[in-house]
Structure formats: structure tokens, C-alpha cells
Write an enzyme that holds these catalytic residues in place. Structure first.
Site, PDB file in Angstrom:
ATOM      1  N   TYR A  34       0.838  -1.196   0.000  1.00 24.65           N
ATOM      2  CA  TYR A  34       0.000   0.000   0.000  1.00 24.65           C
ATOM      3  C   TYR A  34       0.871   1.244   0.000  1.00 24.65           C
ATOM      4  O   TYR A  34       0.592   2.208  -0.710  1.00 24.65           O
ATOM      5  CB  TYR A  34      -0.937   0.011   1.218  1.00 24.65           C
ATOM      6  CG  TYR A  34      -1.960   1.121   1.113  1.00 24.65           C
ATOM      7  CD1 TYR A  34      -3.199   0.887   0.521  1.00 24.65           C
ATOM      8  CD2 TYR A  34      -1.665   2.411   1.553  1.00 24.65           C
ATOM      9  CE1 TYR A  34      -4.123   1.904   0.379  1.00 24.65           C
ATOM     10  CE2 TYR A  34      -2.583   3.430   1.414  1.00 24.65           C
ATOM     11  CZ  TYR A  34      -3.806   3.185   0.828  1.00 24.65           C
ATOM     12  OH  TYR A  34      -4.709   4.196   0.676  1.00 24.65           O
TER      13      TYR A  34
ATOM     14  N   PHE B 194      -7.953  20.702 -24.974  1.00 22.73           N
ATOM     15  CA  PHE B 194      -8.258  19.278 -24.999  1.00 22.73           C
ATOM     16  C   PHE B 194      -9.478  19.074 -24.104  1.00 22.73           C
ATOM     17  O   PHE B 194      -9.647  19.767 -23.101  1.00 22.73           O
ATOM     18  CB  PHE B 194      -7.087  18.390 -24.568  1.00 22.73           C
ATOM     19  CG  PHE B 194      -7.461  16.937 -24.711  1.00 22.73           C
ATOM     20  CD1 PHE B 194      -7.600  16.377 -25.968  1.00 22.73           C
ATOM     21  CD2 PHE B 194      -7.769  16.164 -23.605  1.00 22.73           C
ATOM     22  CE1 PHE B 194      -8.035  15.062 -26.120  1.00 22.73           C
ATOM     23  CE2 PHE B 194      -8.192  14.843 -23.750  1.00 22.73           C
ATOM     24  CZ  PHE B 194      -8.334  14.288 -25.012  1.00 22.73           C
ATOM     25  N   THR B 195     -10.314  18.110 -24.477  1.00 18.29           N
ATOM     26  CA  THR B 195     -11.631  17.944 -23.838  1.00 18.29           C
ATOM     27  C   THR B 195     -11.556  17.880 -22.307  1.00 18.29           C
ATOM     28  O   THR B 195     -12.155  18.710 -21.613  1.00 18.29           O
ATOM     29  CB  THR B 195     -12.308  16.684 -24.395  1.00 18.29           C
ATOM     30  OG1 THR B 195     -11.421  15.571 -24.226  1.00 18.29           O
ATOM     31  CG2 THR B 195     -12.633  16.843 -25.880  1.00 18.29           C
TER      32      THR B 195
ATOM     33  N   ASP C 144       1.464  19.587 -20.945  1.00 18.84           N
ATOM     34  CA  ASP C 144       0.723  18.341 -21.173  1.00 18.84           C
ATOM     35  C   ASP C 144       1.618  17.492 -22.069  1.00 18.84           C
ATOM     36  O   ASP C 144       1.689  17.696 -23.278  1.00 18.84           O
ATOM     37  CB  ASP C 144      -0.631  18.620 -21.827  1.00 18.84           C
ATOM     38  CG  ASP C 144      -1.414  17.330 -22.081  1.00 18.84           C
ATOM     39  OD1 ASP C 144      -0.796  16.242 -22.100  1.00 18.84           O
ATOM     40  OD2 ASP C 144      -2.638  17.408 -22.268  1.00 18.84           O
TER      41      ASP C 144
ATOM     42  N   LYS D  88      -0.483   6.746 -23.607  1.00 19.58           N
ATOM     43  CA  LYS D  88      -0.130   7.029 -24.999  1.00 19.58           C
ATOM     44  C   LYS D  88       1.354   6.746 -25.222  1.00 19.58           C
ATOM     45  O   LYS D  88       1.743   5.595 -25.346  1.00 19.58           O
ATOM     46  CB  LYS D  88      -0.473   8.486 -25.341  1.00 19.58           C
ATOM     47  CG  LYS D  88      -1.959   8.720 -25.604  1.00 19.58           C
ATOM     48  CD  LYS D  88      -2.747   8.998 -24.367  1.00 19.58           C
ATOM     49  CE  LYS D  88      -4.105   9.584 -24.629  1.00 19.58           C
ATOM     50  NZ  LYS D  88      -4.915   9.665 -23.398  1.00 19.58           N
TER      51      LYS D  88
ATOM     52  N   ARG E 204     -13.849  14.315 -34.067  1.00 15.55           N
ATOM     53  CA  ARG E 204     -13.165  15.405 -33.382  1.00 15.55           C
ATOM     54  C   ARG E 204     -13.620  16.695 -34.051  1.00 15.55           C
ATOM     55  O   ARG E 204     -12.928  17.269 -34.873  1.00 15.55           O
ATOM     56  CB  ARG E 204     -11.644  15.256 -33.451  1.00 15.55           C
ATOM     57  CG  ARG E 204     -11.082  14.071 -32.689  1.00 15.55           C
ATOM     58  CD  ARG E 204     -10.786  14.251 -31.214  1.00 15.55           C
ATOM     59  NE  ARG E 204     -11.868  14.120 -30.288  1.00 15.55           N
ATOM     60  CZ  ARG E 204     -11.705  13.764 -29.001  1.00 15.55           C
ATOM     61  NH1 ARG E 204     -10.519  13.465 -28.520  1.00 15.55           N
ATOM     62  NH2 ARG E 204     -12.727  13.711 -28.184  1.00 15.55           N
TER      63      ARG E 204
HETATM   64  N1  F0G Z   1      -4.211  15.305 -22.656  1.00 13.90           N
HETATM   65  C1  F0G Z   1      -4.195  14.883 -23.925  1.00 13.90           C
HETATM   66  C2  F0G Z   1      -3.447  15.673 -24.955  1.00 13.90           C
HETATM   67  C3  F0G Z   1      -4.893  13.715 -24.279  1.00 13.90           C
HETATM   68  O1  F0G Z   1      -4.874  13.302 -25.550  1.00 13.90           O
HETATM   69  C4  F0G Z   1      -5.587  12.999 -23.288  1.00 13.90           C
HETATM   70  C5  F0G Z   1      -6.367  11.813 -23.622  1.00 13.90           C
HETATM   71  C6  F0G Z   1      -5.572  13.497 -21.965  1.00 13.90           C
HETATM   72  C7  F0G Z   1      -4.866  14.651 -21.694  1.00 13.90           C
HETATM   73  C8  F0G Z   1      -6.339  12.826 -20.855  1.00 13.90           C
HETATM   74  O2  F0G Z   1      -5.715  11.651 -20.491  1.00 13.90           O
HETATM   75  O3  F0G Z   1      -7.393   9.889 -21.089  1.00 13.90           O
HETATM   76  O4  F0G Z   1      -5.460   9.402 -19.590  1.00 13.90           O
HETATM   77  O5  F0G Z   1      -7.326  10.797 -18.787  1.00 13.90           O
HETATM   78  N2  F0G Z   1      -6.661  11.504 -24.816  1.00 13.90           N
HETATM   79  C9  F0G Z   1      -7.353  10.299 -25.256  1.00 13.90           C
HETATM   80  C10 F0G Z   1      -7.612  10.391 -26.737  1.00 13.90           C
HETATM   81  C11 F0G Z   1      -8.556   9.945 -24.467  1.00 13.90           C
HETATM   82  O6  F0G Z   1      -8.264   9.477 -27.265  1.00 13.90           O
HETATM   83  O7  F0G Z   1      -7.162  11.336 -27.373  1.00 13.90           O
HETATM   84  P1  F0G Z   1      -6.528  10.373 -19.966  1.00 13.90           P
END
Ligand code: F0G
Length: 458
Positions: free
Chosen positions: A73, A125-126, A216, A259, A383
Site C-alpha cells: 500500500y 483538450f476535452t 501536457d 499514450k 473530433r
Molecule cells: N491530454 C491529452 C493531450 C490527451 O490526448 C488525453 C487523452 C488526456 C490529456 C487525458 O488523459 O485519457 O489518460 O485521462 N486523450 C485520449 C484520446 C482519451 O483518445 O485522445 P486520460
């Protein structure tokens, strides 16, 4: 020009069998999924180019590393190995593991953003933007204009327009800008890199205004590849050294290690400031887990540490980006409009130009992704306007210039023959594009709507 052809710097030891589907099965599957490729079952997919996230192939060394998992842990040996690897390869002194990238974004946003702040970045980014908004901030896009133009062949479309940063500071003052957030190999722009010259200029701007610089670094190794190929003076510098140089220009990093680093789950928040680290440790226990595992198993931290070392190997990254380029050139050669230059992790189809008869309010890219699956079993992702969501204040749809379908290549997973089949499928859809109809929502979630929204044909 290469003198001879090249191949992946690995051979295949285990394979996963794919299921073939019929046209009738796919017709039913996409209807049941509400024309949203996120809602398809993976077993109904032939070639899965939804994302490059968490679906890469681990190496035999990473699999062996799983056996070295120390599932304590507190104080797992794998945590210390991960922390030391992050410092050696990425320069950041302190690492807080998180379950994935958005876990790190949540903690960072809560720690640094106060109500009414503005957070500039090189395109949204979303999940990143949502966490900024949930913390009371407003995202401000400071990427160069060329990034919003699918046809511009600017070599560094991830660059920041410093004049946009100047305009923001004049308007709101540096006290209301907690940090600038820079992504390497900007996902939503089409996997487009930032140059080292530009990142140094952003660093200087941040120093001048006393603003923190956040990175990022989800696809930093792919960015390094483009610097090696395109930026003056880096032709003979290794990917490892370029990655280190990029990171060392910044103060804090968020990472989705699913990634570049080729693990199936995981991420981290990394930084150099000891006080901030202490505050991050106090918050990670609330949302993720103890600061020495943060939502990851010991074995996953071990696989991640190994994945980081593999991700900066020159042969690996050239084969990885080379495969994306191969697919992009095939699709482009067939006369299909795509985002140029071809990006690091994906080929982006320009749905605006492929389906000019569908207005943006009827989701051309969403329609195109659904149709590509229906025809071929190849899964891609929207997208465009669906991903962009609504303005958190006015409730109006964001209307991005880029209306794209992303064919995202998982790392070390598919062969060149799979790329050929994908290109043929895209060409086939292109030939009947004028018969594709638009979509309307039957269910629209409030946050991150693209993941679970459902549609029907107009
Ligand atoms: N930043 C970038 C540039 C990303 O592409 C992603 C995720 C995240 C942050 C968030 O990371 O998914 O580990 O919580 N991108 C994926 C995609 C989901 O399909 O582009 P995560």
C-alpha cells in the site's frame, strides 16, 4: 529520401485474434450504438482506430516487469523506480502517480486555478478544459491561426502565438493567469508539434510575467520526432535528448501514460517545486490514492517506468510516426482531404470537405465516423463540433473550424496490411460520401458529451 525501406524494430510474440463481421451485423451494431463509435462493443470492431490511449502493445520487458510488482500500500519499490525514471528522462523532480491523465489534470486545476482565472493553452483538450472550468477558470486558445486551418502545411502548427498571450495579459492581468498550459504534439490540431524555438519564447514570456508553465506531455516523444526532422540544428540530436530539453523548459507536467509510454492504464503529475508537491500529495489521497501509488498498481508503475525508456528510442518513434505517415499518404493519394502535415498519432479526415452537403449542426464528422464503421468495421472518432461541446456560460455550441474524423493508430499493434485495408475503406466511403446523411441528438450528456451521446439520422 530513404535509401531502402524500413520496418518495425520488434517482432511479434503473441497475437490477439480478430472477429470479422458482416454488413448486416455492422448495420445493427451502429444503430444500437446510437451512431456513436464510443458505444460500439469492441468485439464488433475489426480495426480499432478509436484512440491511441491505453491500447498499445506492451513489450516482453514490460510484461516481465509486471511480475516485479511490489503491491505494498505504501512505499512500493515500483513507485521509486517510476519517480527516478521520470526525473532521468523528463527532468521533473517530484512525481505523483494518478490513475490516468485526467486525474492529474483534476489535481493540478484544483491546486492552481481560482475562480475567475484565465488559462491559456495551445488549443483545448476535452478533459483538460473541463477540469479548468470545474475549478472556476476559463480556457483561452493561444495557438497560431494556422492550427485551425486543415490545409495549412506549417511545420509547427502546435506553436503559440505570443501576441495572443500579450493581448490576454493586457486584458486580464498576469495575476489572473495561474499558468500557461502547453501540449506537445497537439491532439486536437491533428497531432501537430510545437518547436523548441517557440517553447523557449513561451518560457521567456512566462518568466517575464511571473507565470508558471505547465506541460501536457502526453505525446512528447512524437513531438521530439518532428523537431528532429524539421527544426534547424536537431538532425543529429537523439529523441531522448530532445524530450529532456522540451520537459526541462517547463515547471509542471501532466501525463496520460496510456499514450507515449505504452501502458494500458496510468498517468502522473510531475513538478520541481517542493511546496507544490506537498500540496499535491495532500490532494491525491482524496481523489486517487496514497501519494506512492495514486490509483496505479505497483506492477503498472513498473511497466510504465520501462515504457518510458522504450518510448524515447529513436527506431521506435520513427517506426511509430512512420506508420501514421504511411496511412496518411495512402489516404491522401486516393484524393481524400486530410489535415496536413500528417500528424504524430493519427490521420485526421477533413469531414467539412468530404461532406460539404451536411451543415456543422448536423455533425458531419460524427456521421462520417459512423458510416466508415458501417461500411468496413474500422472504428474511428469524431473530433469536431460534438467533441467541442457547449460554452459553459452561454450554453451555445462551440463551433470549431476543424470538423474531423480521427483515425488513431495504437502503438505497436497493427501491421502495414491493416493500414492498407483502412485506406481502402476510407476511399470506399469517400466514393459514396454524397449519400451520407447528417445526425441529430437523441441524448446529449451535459459534460464531455461525445463519449456517451446518442444520435439518429436526420
Ligand atoms: N491530454 C491529452 C493531450 C490527451 O490526448 C488525453 C487523452 C488526456 C490529456 C487525458 O488523459 O485519457 O489518460 O485521462 N486523450 C485520449 C484520446 C482519451 O483518445 O485522445 P486520460
Amino acid at each position: 529520401m530513404r535509401q531502402h525501406s524500413w520496418a518495425e524494430p520488434y517482432k511479434i510474440k503473441a497475437v490477439e485474434l480478430l472477429k470479422m463481421t458482416t454488413q448486416a451485423q455492422r448495420d445493427a451494431a451502429i444503430r444500437e450504438a446510437g451512431y456513436n463509435t464510443f458505444l460500439l462493443r469492441s468485439e464488433d470492431v475489426y480495426i480499432d482506430l478509436l484512440t491511441d490511449s491505453g491500447c498499445g502493445a506492451m513489450s516482453d520487458r514490460q510484461w516481465a516487469g509486471l511480475m516485479r510488482g511490489d503491491e505494498a500500500y505504501a512505499g512500493s519499490a515500483n513507485f521509486y523506480r517510476l519517480r527516478d525514471t521520470v526525473e532521468e528522462y523528463y527532468s521533473y523532480k517530484y512525481t505523483v502517480p494518478t490513475h490516468q491523465g485526467r486525474g492529474a489534470e483534476n489535481i493540478l486545476s484544483q491546486l492552481l486555478i481560482k475562480d475567475g482565472d484565465y488559462v491559456p493553452g495551445n488549443m483545448y483538450f476535452t478533459t483538460t478544459r473541463l477540469h479548468q472550468e470545474l475549478a472556476g477558470g476559463t480556457f483561452v486558445d493561444v495557438i497560431i491561426d494556422e492550427a485551425h486551418d486543415a490545409e495549412s502545411e506549417h511545420p509547427f502548427k502546435g506553436n503559440v502565438d505570443i501576441a495572443k498571450l500579450d493581448a490576454l495579459v493586457d486584458e486580464v492581468g498576469a495575476d489572473n493567469i495561474p499558468y500557461v498550459c502547453i501540449a506537445t504534439c497537439v491532439n486536437m490540431a491533428g497531432g501537430q508539434p510545437i518547436s523548441l524555438v517557440n517553447l523557449r519564447a513561451v518560457r521567456a514570456w512566462c518568466d517575464q510575467h511571473g507565470v508558471t508553465l505547465v506541460h501536457d506531455m502526453t505525446r512528447v516523444a512524437e513531438n521530439a520526432h518532428f523537431i528532429q526532422r524539421r527544426e534547424d540544428g536537431y538532425r543529429d540530436t537523439s529523441i531522448k535528448d530532445i524530450v529532456y530539453e522540451l520537459c526541462a523548459l517547463t515547471d509542471i507536467a501532466t501525463m496520460s501514460s496510456k499514450k507515449d509510454a505504452m501502458v494500458n492504464i496510468g498517468g502522473f503529475l510531475a513538478m520541481n517545486d517542493a511546496d507544490l508537491y506537498e500540496r499535491a500529495c495532500a490532494l491525491v489521497v482524496v481523489y486517487e490514492g496514497l501519494h506512492t501509488y495514486g490509483g496505479m498498481a505497483g506492477r503498472d508503475m513498473e511497466a510504465l517506468a520501462i515504457g518510458i525508456t522504450e518510448s524515447v528510442n529513436d527506431d521506435h518513434i520513427h517506426a511509430r510516426v512512420g506508420q501514421v505517415e504511411y496511412l496518411g499518404n495512402k489516404i491522401r493519394g486516393a484524393g481524400i482531404p486530410i489535415v496536413l502535415p500528417i500528424g504524430g498519432h493519427a490521420v485526421f479526415l477533413d469531414a467539412k470537405r468530404m461532406l460539404p452537403h451536411i451543415p456543422q449542426e448536423q455533425f458531419p464528422a460524427q456521421s462520417l465516423a459512423a458510416e466508415l464503421y458501417r461500411i468496413s468495421g474500422v472504428r474511428s472518432m469524431e473530433r469536431g463540433i460534438v467533441s467541442a461541446g457547449r460554452d459553459s456560460v452561454t450554453g451555445e455550441n462551440h463551433k470549431p473550424e476543424l470538423e474531423l474524423v480521427r483515425l488513431t493508430i495504437p502503438r505497436r499493434v497493427y501491421t502495414q496490411a491493416h493500414m492498407d485495408v483502412t485506406a481502402e475503406a476510407v476511399q470506399q466511403v469517400g466514393q459514396t460520401a454524397d449519400s451520407i446523411r447528417g445526425l441529430r441528438f437523441t441524448y446529449e450528456p451535459k459534460l464531455l458529451r461525445f463519449f456517451q451521446a446518442r444520435f439518429e439520422p436526420v
